[in-house]
Structure formats: C-alpha cells, structure tokens
Design an enzyme around this catalytic site. Structure first.
Site, PDB file in Angstrom:
ATOM      1  N   HIS A 121      -1.848  -0.361  -1.223  1.00  0.00           N
ATOM      2  CA  HIS A 121      -1.198  -1.626  -0.857  1.00  0.00           C
ATOM      3  C   HIS A 121      -1.258  -2.541  -2.064  1.00  0.00           C
ATOM      4  O   HIS A 121      -2.337  -2.883  -2.558  1.00  0.00           O
ATOM      5  CB  HIS A 121      -1.896  -2.273   0.341  1.00  0.00           C
ATOM      6  CG  HIS A 121      -1.219  -3.532   0.792  1.00  0.00           C
ATOM      7  ND1 HIS A 121      -0.201  -3.546   1.733  1.00  0.00           N
ATOM      8  CD2 HIS A 121      -1.381  -4.826   0.401  1.00  0.00           C
ATOM      9  CE1 HIS A 121       0.204  -4.785   1.922  1.00  0.00           C
ATOM     10  NE2 HIS A 121      -0.487  -5.594   1.123  1.00  0.00           N
ATOM     11  N   CYS A 122      -0.095  -2.943  -2.552  1.00  0.00           N
ATOM     12  CA  CYS A 122      -0.016  -3.770  -3.755  1.00  0.00           C
ATOM     13  C   CYS A 122       0.254  -5.215  -3.346  1.00  0.00           C
ATOM     14  O   CYS A 122       1.321  -5.513  -2.797  1.00  0.00           O
ATOM     15  CB  CYS A 122       1.088  -3.264  -4.685  1.00  0.00           C
ATOM     16  SG  CYS A 122       1.246  -4.238  -6.198  1.00  0.00           S
TER      17      CYS A 122
END
Length: 235
Positions: A121-122
């Site tokens: 998850h960025c």
C-alpha cells in the site's frame, strides 16, 4: 470510481502533486526563462512539461484504479459451491472482510479489502499497488525518475553557465582596471542571488589565478653595480 478515503494518503498525494508543480515552477522560471538561449529553453521546457504531465497522469490512474479488490462477503456456501472445487482443493477465507482469498492475495488494513497480487500500500498514490494498477505505478515512478534526472542535468548546465559567465566578467573587469579587488570578485552582478553565491564558491580559484598573473607581470631588475664581485639590484 475507486478512491480510498484515507487522510494520510490524501495528504501524501497532495504533497506529491505540489512537489512536481514546484519543480516545474523552479525549472521554468529560475533555470529556463532567464537563459539567453531561446532554443535551449524551448526544448528543455517542452520535454520537462511532457514528462511532468505523464507523471501526474500516471499518478491519477494509479490512485483511482481498482487495484484488484476481492468482493466483500463472498465467502458464502453458495459461492463456494459455484466454484466447483476438485476433491482435496482448499480455498482460504479472509476473516477480516469475509471473502475468498485468491492466490497471492493479501488483506490491506487501509483499503479494508483483499487485493489480488498485492505488492504494497503506497501512501503517495493513496492506494494499494496490485494486479490492475501496478503498470500505472511503475510508469509514475519511471517518469518521476526521468524528470529528476532531467532537472539534475539542467542544474549542472546552469551552474557551469553561471561559472563561465562570472569568470568572463571577472576577466573583462581585470582588462579594464588592470587589477581586481574584493568588490570585483564578489559584486558587480545584478542577476539575482545566484551569482554572489557562485562567486563565493569560485573565489579561491580566481584569487590564485590573479596572483599568478601579477607575478608574471612584475618588472624585473633593470640595472645594478658590481662591488666586490657581488651584484646588487637597484630597483
């Protein structure tokens, strides 16, 4: 429409956009527009703007594309029977979102969904990087790397241009006045803050060169007398 309502992710995404726009502002109004070479400014300005546009477009696609979320609550008896599993075949159920987890799927605590082929998850794109948006994320990072490299090269050329221009002005001032004092080394520039700073960086080199020039032009002894076999200068 896929959009994660995460405060940290939204703030990081906005910061990403502001950094790209700030870099574009600095490149255009500090490096390119003051340049005397029109072709250099047009070519580099066009190239930088194209790369920045592609980077921001890829960022939007990576942020607003469903990364491959598994439907919530599909771990029902009817759905499992519809899969027509072979004898001995095992399926995994996510206890957090009550969904059947495919291979290489992981649950994201921010998106609150299981994501197929989840990488991570960025927060900078405010989304997971998964099966459907991995291409856009890779393109975004590639375009950011290209505009960073482009800006770095322009900084190097910008520094060399300022160094050469300051050196030329210094030599011209030496030719007019016959000598260069402290004011000619540090002052005499009306092009903004950058020139005094660069002059401070190259000041030791200029002083060394000026000292060499003064030693070369120092007059030699022109006369003398010989008393007791010794030569005495009369300069």
């Amino acid at each position: 429409m896929w959009f994660i309502r995460d405060v940290c992710g939204i703030v990081c995404a906005v910061i990403t956009w502001l950094l790209v726009l700030y870099a574009e502002f600095v490149v255009l109004f500090v490096m390119l527009l003051p340049s005397k070479n029109l072709t250099y400014s047009i070519v580099n300005g066009t190239l930088f703007n194209i790369l920045a546009f592609l980077a921001l477009a890829s960022h939007v696609r990576a942020m607003c594309t469903d990364p491959g979320a598994v439907p919530k609550g599909n771990a029902t008896k009817e759905y499992i029977e519809s899969l027509q599993l072979k004898p001995g075949q095992v399926v995994y159920k996510c206890p957090k979102c009550c969904s059947i987890k495919p291979d290489r799927a992981h649950h994201c605590s921010v998106c609150k969904r299981c994501i197929r082929k989840m990488d991570h998850h960025c927060p900078w794109v405010n989304n997971c990087v998964g099966e459907n948006n991995q291409k856009y994320f890779v393109l975004f990072t590639m375009y950011i790397a290209l505009i960073s490299l482009h800006a770095l090269l322009m900084v190097v050329f910008h520094f060399l241009y300022c160094f050469e221009d300051d050196w030329t002005r210094n030599r011209a001032s030496q030719g007019r006045d016959g000598e260069v004092g402290e004011g000619a080394v540090l002052g005499g520039h009306a092009d903004g803050i950058r020139r005094p700073v660069l002059s401070l960086l190259v000041q030791p080199l200029r002083r060394a060169e000026l000292q060499k020039e003064s030693c070369r032009t120092h007059p030699r002894p022109t006369g003398g007398d010989h008393r007791g076999g010794h030569h005495r200068d009369t300069t």
